[in-house]
Design an enzyme around this catalytic site. Sequence first.
Site, PDB file in Angstrom:
ATOM      1  N   SER A 108      59.562  23.919 -21.606  1.00 31.65           N
ATOM      2  CA  SER A 108      60.095  23.808 -22.964  1.00 31.65           C
ATOM      3  C   SER A 108      61.527  24.333 -23.071  1.00 31.65           C
ATOM      4  CB  SER A 108      59.152  24.529 -23.931  1.00 31.65           C
ATOM      5  OG  SER A 108      59.510  24.307 -25.269  1.00 31.65           O
ATOM      6  N   ASP A 245      64.705  20.519 -27.957  1.00 28.43           N
ATOM      7  CA  ASP A 245      64.625  21.516 -26.892  1.00 28.43           C
ATOM      8  C   ASP A 245      64.311  20.788 -25.591  1.00 28.43           C
ATOM      9  OD1 ASP A 245      62.063  20.812 -27.664  1.00 28.43           O
ATOM     10  OD2 ASP A 245      61.206  22.782 -27.232  1.00 28.43           O
ATOM     11  N   ASP A 247      61.730  20.076 -23.725  1.00 26.63           N
ATOM     12  CA  ASP A 247      60.669  19.075 -23.597  1.00 26.63           C
ATOM     13  C   ASP A 247      60.522  18.230 -24.860  1.00 26.63           C
ATOM     14  OD1 ASP A 247      59.478  20.999 -25.231  1.00 26.63           O
ATOM     15  OD2 ASP A 247      57.500  20.763 -24.316  1.00 26.63           O
TER      16      ASP A 247
END
Length: 453
Positions: A108, A245, A247
């Site tokens: 992430s 972000d 992911d």
Amino acid sequence: MALFGTDGVRGLANGPLTAELALTLAQATAVVLGQGRIAEARKAAGKRLTAVVARDPRVSGEFLSAAVAAGLASSGVDVLDAGVLPTPAAAFLVSDIDADFGVMVSASHNPAPDNGIKIFARGGVKLPDEVERRIEEALTGPKLQPTGADVGRIRVFADAEDRYVVHLLGSLPHTLDGLHVVLDCAHGAASGVSPQTFRDAGAKVTVIGADPDGLNINDGVGSTHLDRVAAEVIRTGADIGIAHDGDADRCLAVDADGRVIDGDQIMAILAVAMKQRGRLPFSTLVATVMSNLGLHRAMAEHGITVEQTAVGDRYVLERMNQGRFGLGGEQSGHVIMSRYATTGDGLLTGLHLAAEMARQGKTAAELAAVMTVYPQVLVNVRGVDRDRVASDTGLQDAVAAATARLGDSGRVLLRASGTEPLVRVMVEATTEAEARAIADELAAVVADRLALS
């Protein structure tokens, strides 16, 4: 220590998170998720178990996703390798092709040396705690070891991106014709799919942070570094900036003047619009305890109930599923639109935010004015006994006094960290000076009353 955290397994790649762990975790997942009534019925009908595997562009994702695919195939699971795609795309694809489960390799918003493994059950939903516990137990148990024709096959999921894009475009209430959008893709998983999707929706698109090299993900760009997208919006005269972000499961935005539009404001905009269009089930929004007081007041003005949960998108989704609600999320930009997604989806959120600008003929700033953001101050008090937050009477008296002092014009929240010996003190007030003063006073009380002996 538990292997699974709040969002899958995460750690330094080739530190705690090795190829061996990834392979073994995949094998254990096949053991646990390959059971059950539906899985057994498929096997009885001669159908093979299938899993979708995707990753973000971190360099370590190459060997970790290969290890995951090997672990699944060695357990008799056919793997469809979707390559680099956002986490919500992986979740959608599991549901779209009726796969048995899916695996996303990503950390992430973490820096490039980290990585993680997220597992989705059938339907593209996150695993409940009990299933995660069973997978952890299966790590040291017997594995499935088919031979010959029964081993799994690994194939490229050729139309994975196209399926996801068609799904996103089909969800929109209005095209983005006439809008100029700046996209910051965080050098992450959205770098390929997000710009093309916004263009297909009709927007003029300026792109930054879309040149991943495996090492630059989240590095000074994306939803945790909004200065870049704000500057580009102002430089190009764009209507809105949208930042993902690493992911792409979250979305934050900036208006034409570079002012931040956070997750609370995005939820407020979407909630009011969805209610107007009859698309907000039970006129309810689900948000965490950290959402701004301004969100609660704005929703009340529009006849929308706010259901509160603990911090974490998994708790938001759990409450949404329980109540069959249609919209929820976090201040950080994890926004869940359950009609179209089983998890936070930064592309979906950004598209719908822009679509409301086009549909209503309003600027991003005009839409964001639906709520007044109260100044919010957060102080972390370290080195204290977090377990005594709720039981220490002296501290509770101080909180009650601060709450009374603020009245209806603010609020106080004390929250013990789930992972560190610290307590978070959050205060909202009509002015930042007042919020800071009360937060500092309460932080001092926490440090005094909960000091470790």
